[in-house]
Design an enzyme around this catalytic site. Sequence first.
Site, PDB file in Angstrom:
ATOM      1  N   LYS A  56      -9.259   1.226   0.470  1.00  0.00           N
ATOM      2  CA  LYS A  56      -9.167   0.612   1.792  1.00  0.00           C
ATOM      3  C   LYS A  56     -10.414   0.930   2.610  1.00  0.00           C
ATOM      4  O   LYS A  56     -10.909   2.063   2.611  1.00  0.00           O
ATOM      5  CB  LYS A  56      -7.918   1.154   2.503  1.00  0.00           C
ATOM      6  N   GLU A  88       0.838  -1.197   0.000  1.00  0.00           N
ATOM      7  CA  GLU A  88       0.000   0.000   0.000  1.00  0.00           C
ATOM      8  C   GLU A  88       0.878   1.254   0.000  1.00  0.00           C
ATOM      9  O   GLU A  88       1.978   1.270   0.555  1.00  0.00           O
ATOM     10  CB  GLU A  88      -0.948   0.009   1.203  1.00  0.00           C
ATOM     11  N   CYS A  95      -4.003  -4.005   4.168  1.00  0.00           N
ATOM     12  CA  CYS A  95      -3.408  -3.902   5.515  1.00  0.00           C
ATOM     13  C   CYS A  95      -4.452  -4.075   6.625  1.00  0.00           C
ATOM     14  O   CYS A  95      -4.889  -5.185   6.912  1.00  0.00           O
ATOM     15  CB  CYS A  95      -2.645  -2.595   5.664  1.00  0.00           C
TER      16      CYS A  95
END
Length: 615
Positions: free
Chosen positions: A111, A44, A163
Amino acid sequence: MSLLNIACATVNQTPLDWTGNFNRIVDAIKDAQRQQVELLCFPELAITGYGSEDLYLSYWYPQKAINQLANLLPFCNDITVAVGVPVRIQEKVYNCMAVIEDQKLKALVAKQFMAIDGVHYEFRWFTPWEHGKVISYSLVDEEVPLGDIIFEKNGVKYGFEICEDAWRGKDRPGYRLKDRKVDVIFNPSASHFAMGKSIQREELMKESSKLFNATYFYVNLLGNESGKMIFDGEILVAREGKLFLKNQLLSFEDYQVKAFSFDKDKEIKPEIDSLHEKNQEFVQAASLGLFDYFRKSKTKGFVLSLSGGADSSTIAILVAEMVKRGIKELGKERFLIKLGIDYTTKTNQPEREIVGKIFTTAYQASENSSFSTFQSAKVLAESIGAAFLNWEISDEVKSYTEKIENVLGRKLTWKEDDLALQNIQARTRSPIIWMLANIKNALLLSTSNRSEGDVGYATMDGDTSGSISPIASVDKHFIRQWLLWAEKNLDYPGLAKVNSLSPTAELRPTENLQTDESDLMPYSLIVEIEKLAIRDRRSPIDIYLILKEEIEIEPDLLKTYVKKFFRLWSRNQWKRERLAPSFHLDEFSVDPKSWCRFPILSGGFEEELKELDTY
């Protein structure tokens, strides 16, 4: 078809190094193309680097990142590349993975969950994406989808958990990806290093692969990106609850590309074993952290006030290990080039020679310093090849002391002025060691550890002085056992003298027999209290009741130590606010700028500590 050659690429990036970041990504893409990779995933925010902080809040920074993304398109021929980039839409910024295929942007995945604990402040910069939502986004006059999207290549369906998305239990996107029958899930991450964290990641990846019936790929950023957090560059592949690929962590390289031949219809063999050793993780991470801090700050070396004690000796070994590991992985020529040093080694001991070129140590003796610590410092410095200087500070201490005595009209005594007389020695050492660092255009290494940070057992503008504090997030109990381990396992016989000494500030007259633990409490107890107080946020009473059952100690003495810890903790926040930047190496730290905030002024737990007497 169900065959796909997949790879993950970790990169060592730096905020605002636009050209360097871009070139490292391009080099990794070219490496993947040489390996005939068809689908490549970066971490990321790989285009900007994760640690860009409030730059994300500007309009120009995310826009420049998008321009860099557009510049990447021509390099992605005959390959699909997923790369992390911030995307601003009006007032909101989203943390996205851009998927490029055959030189065209295919889509952007956003995200859904922000990391907001410990060292992470993502809600300050980013807005979480709503699951299931897809909008249109314009890049170079072309409209592409942005949002919660899955993809397909060679009959293989794949999606992303970015993540923190993977750490959200039953809310995580992986469940919805399973419902959409994906075969592969990527987890592109910027997950900070902490000792023992790799074990947690491995377990999560293995559990995720089994839970979602998918092959799970994990890729993390690499290196000391922007000063404090260190990324280990971990790449993992798991399937059916088993681990099948893991790379070398904490590499000194600019990037690593690890390929994996995916066949959803074929069993994978063999499963791999993964070894974890906390002492080894510490030295790997800290040495890489020093290497990146050195080269990214564009300085020419390190300077260290080497006292002969545990903390400064640990840092000396970490510098030596930085050189040893860097040469082993890169070769001495590439290592020196990356450091920005124009130097040709002249002996058959390049490690010692380079240490001597970039590392200067100094023993600064006061009237209360002992011959034992002088010998300890000298032997250690010479054993690793560091330059060793020594001088006395007695004249400077005497000058300061006499000036104060003259204006006060009285002599200073150890009975009345103990703390001031201790501090002036530590503080007097600072100007001259800073002067040496300035002359050498070098980084001054501060020697404070986390246990000292807890209780303020350090002299502000004295032993806290420095450009970087490599061990400030590590407790003293760990450091002492690590030095014993390093002497034997890393082959540093020069540590023998260090390991034979009891930690001492050597600031009181020698007949006082001063030691750190007599001033404070056993370091082994400090670490137990700090875990409960700082990491677990327990009250003084909770800590007393827990430790009374867990360790053998007289209850009244335990109460005394708990009270002492909290009183020292609460009155010394101002010191922690001013400590040099530190590497995040353990599961928690006392750095108020990145982990633990506490009021500078407070009631000092007085009511809570009085309640202890009722137990």
